[in-house]
Design a protein around this motif. Structure first.
Motif, short mmCIF file in Angstrom:
data_model
loop_
_atom_site.label_atom_id
_atom_site.label_comp_id
_atom_site.label_asym_id
_atom_site.label_seq_id
_atom_site.Cartn_x
_atom_site.Cartn_y
_atom_site.Cartn_z
N UNK A 7 25.65 28.71 -0.64
CA UNK A 7 24.36 28.68 0.06
C UNK A 7 23.22 29.14 -0.84
N UNK A 8 23.50 30.12 -1.70
CA UNK A 8 22.49 30.59 -2.65
C UNK A 8 22.10 29.48 -3.62
N UNK A 9 23.08 28.75 -4.11
CA UNK A 9 22.81 27.64 -5.02
C UNK A 9 21.99 26.55 -4.33
N UNK A 10 22.33 26.25 -3.09
CA UNK A 10 21.58 25.26 -2.32
C UNK A 10 20.14 25.74 -2.09
N UNK A 11 19.97 27.02 -1.80
CA UNK A 11 18.65 27.60 -1.61
C UNK A 11 17.82 27.46 -2.87
N UNK A 12 18.40 27.78 -4.01
CA UNK A 12 17.67 27.70 -5.27
C UNK A 12 17.33 26.26 -5.64
N UNK A 13 18.23 25.32 -5.34
CA UNK A 13 17.97 23.91 -5.60
C UNK A 13 16.81 23.40 -4.75
N UNK A 14 16.82 23.74 -3.48
CA UNK A 14 15.73 23.32 -2.59
C UNK A 14 14.42 23.96 -3.02
N UNK A 15 14.47 25.18 -3.47
CA UNK A 15 13.28 25.87 -3.95
C UNK A 15 12.71 25.19 -5.19
N UNK A 16 13.57 24.82 -6.12
CA UNK A 16 13.15 24.12 -7.34
C UNK A 16 12.51 22.78 -6.98
N UNK A 17 13.18 22.03 -6.11
CA UNK A 17 12.65 20.73 -5.69
C UNK A 17 11.36 20.89 -4.90
N UNK A 18 11.24 21.96 -4.13
CA UNK A 18 10.01 22.22 -3.38
C UNK A 18 8.82 22.41 -4.29
N UNK A 19 9.00 23.17 -5.37
CA UNK A 19 7.92 23.35 -6.33
C UNK A 19 7.55 22.06 -7.03
N UNK A 20 8.57 21.28 -7.41
CA UNK A 20 8.34 20.03 -8.13
C UNK A 20 7.65 18.99 -7.24
N UNK A 21 8.16 18.81 -6.04
CA UNK A 21 7.60 17.80 -5.13
C UNK A 21 6.20 18.20 -4.68
N UNK A 22 5.99 19.48 -4.42
CA UNK A 22 4.65 19.93 -4.02
C UNK A 22 3.63 19.67 -5.12
N UNK A 23 4.02 19.86 -6.37
CA UNK A 23 3.10 19.61 -7.48
C UNK A 23 2.69 18.13 -7.52
N UNK A 24 3.65 17.26 -7.38
CA UNK A 24 3.35 15.82 -7.41
C UNK A 24 2.46 15.43 -6.24
#
Length: 100
Positions: free
Chosen positions: A70-87
């Protein structure tokens, strides 16, 4: 590891996601400070939105032990959240500048 620490690590990963995306795709960059701000808010938005599916920081440490999947999934979603929000913010900025 407490839920607060996991939240702070998630925000840091969101910042890294936004800045990595800006480095990879130069046309989406908002500058270092802009990328960092977007990474923070994108990470928080995605974790709050999708964390209800069961990988929010409190669920990760609920049993007293850390659930690393679950921690890995949380960190992955967090990474994608920053990337997608920037775009998305960069595209919104371009649309608003066209209308001015």
């Amino acid at each position: 590891m407490t839920a607060t620490l996991i939240s702070l690590i998630s925000i840091l990963i969101g910042i890294i996601g936004a800045n990595t995306t800006a480095i990879t795709f130069k046309k989406h960059s908002l500058g270092v400070i802009g990328n960092t701000i977007v990474g923070v808010f994108g990470s928080i938005l995605f974790i709050k939105s999708f964390g209800r599916l069961g990988f929010d920081p409190f669920t990760i440490v609920q049993s007293g032990n850390i659930n690393f999947s679950l921690l890995l999934l949380n960190l992955l979603v967090s990474f994608l959240g920053g990337a997608i929000a920037l775009i998305l913010i960069k595209k919104l900025k371009l649309i608003l500048n066209k209308n001015s």
